[in-house]
Design a protein around this motif. Sequence first.
Motif, mmCIF file in Angstrom:
data_model
loop_
_atom_site.group_PDB
_atom_site.id
_atom_site.type_symbol
_atom_site.label_atom_id
_atom_site.label_comp_id
_atom_site.label_asym_id
_atom_site.label_seq_id
_atom_site.Cartn_x
_atom_site.Cartn_y
_atom_site.Cartn_z
ATOM 1 N N TYR A 83 0.795 -1.225 0.000
ATOM 2 C CA TYR A 83 0.000 0.000 0.000
ATOM 3 C C TYR A 83 0.831 1.282 0.000
ATOM 4 O O TYR A 83 0.393 2.297 -0.524
ATOM 5 N N TRP B 72 -8.935 2.286 1.646
ATOM 6 C CA TRP B 72 -8.608 0.867 1.776
ATOM 7 C C TRP B 72 -8.728 0.422 3.234
ATOM 8 O O TRP B 72 -8.786 1.221 4.160
ATOM 9 N N GLN C 244 -6.552 -1.827 4.898
ATOM 10 C CA GLN C 244 -5.309 -2.189 5.566
ATOM 11 C C GLN C 244 -4.809 -1.067 6.473
ATOM 12 O O GLN C 244 -4.683 0.077 6.049
ATOM 13 N N ARG D 178 -8.538 -10.960 2.776
ATOM 14 C CA ARG D 178 -8.189 -9.803 1.968
ATOM 15 C C ARG D 178 -7.030 -10.171 1.036
ATOM 16 O O ARG D 178 -6.023 -10.716 1.474
ATOM 17 N N SER E 299 -4.439 -8.471 -1.941
ATOM 18 C CA SER E 299 -3.983 -7.177 -2.458
ATOM 19 C C SER E 299 -2.789 -7.368 -3.379
ATOM 20 O O SER E 299 -1.990 -8.296 -3.214
ATOM 21 N N GLU F 190 -7.161 -3.908 -3.936
ATOM 22 C CA GLU F 190 -7.506 -4.630 -2.709
ATOM 23 C C GLU F 190 -8.858 -5.309 -2.909
ATOM 24 O O GLU F 190 -9.840 -4.659 -3.278
ATOM 25 N N ASN G 36 -11.702 -7.702 -0.971
ATOM 26 C CA ASN G 36 -12.141 -8.181 0.342
ATOM 27 C C ASN G 36 -13.265 -9.201 0.208
ATOM 28 O O ASN G 36 -14.194 -9.011 -0.588
ATOM 29 N N ASP H 67 -14.154 -4.000 -2.804
ATOM 30 C CA ASP H 67 -12.867 -3.822 -3.477
ATOM 31 C C ASP H 67 -12.456 -2.353 -3.468
ATOM 32 O O ASP H 67 -13.306 -1.454 -3.477
#
Length: 329
Positions: A118, A139, A141, A218, A220, A237, A239, A248
């Motif tokens: 990320y 996002w 994370q 998740r 990514s 990402e 999910n 997403d």
Amino acid sequence: MMKIKHLAIACIAAFGGMTAAQASDFSNTFYGEGQGQVVWQSGKDFQTEAQLAKAGASGMYATDSIKVKYEIEAQYSDNFSDKGLNDLEVNIARALLITDYGVLVVGNGYSGVYGDIYKRVDVHQSNNNELASRNKMLWEQAAYSTNILAYATPSINIGSGKAKFVASIVTPKDDNGTNDDIVTARVVYNSSTLNTSAAYVRVNKAYPAVEKENHYERYSLGADYKMGNLTLAGMIEINENAFNKSEDTYVGAVKYGYEQFDFAVSYQHKTYEDEYNDDTQSLIIGSVNYHHTESLSFYVEGAVYGDEPATFGDDYSEDSLSIGLRFRI
């Protein structure tokens, strides 16, 4: 049982108290950073704030066969209270055991998944994934993890770059009956021009306050490509069974350096699980950063959010304009 973070702090204390006879094998660095800004944010009064002040130290003890590195950092922010945190937080306190067979990490610190996937699209000074940011990224994370036990394989040469595999167990809670709150795995490839990584994260269904029916998973993928002073970056990402029904997130970022200036623009687009409505959310951020010296920089930055989905009622912050400075010592 001693928590992992306590073990990390104990390691730091042990290596920090080494005798003078070992000093030739031990190096240590202290640093400090500060960031202040003026903020105009929709729905809120004009603010001047100490967005972030931090001080830390890192050190390395080396022998012929192993190296031990420690990192510790304390942070202060006017914005921590908005997230239910103390004004002063120790977000990094970890030890790394480095050998020819790989690297073992214990303690608290930056999430490896965030750092390898990320961070390449998290390119702005004020609106970012840091806990001190007034606005929230779309996002899922987080930037930091608590009670980390991670292992990274030695890097292997592939073409003009190097690749490694990393796995971790993260246990922020010690009273929910599970020792694997969050399990992660990722593969990382780095070269002089192209960097790419892919990660998997599984959050145990027992982790939330009320246990869920399924584990939250998740996936990514991120990549960036450098062409001289221009960097292009992207991140996806995905999910599944997210606890807040997020689906997403797609992110693109462009950063360009010209003399003492950095220009950056990023766009985020997020979708949600909803069989009746096309619920989406967007965020665009633009910033200009002027490096007056290596230690002092000034920035202007704006963030504009699309309408948040009423179905889910998430608080995704507000449009904002920030003018600030950042210094390092």
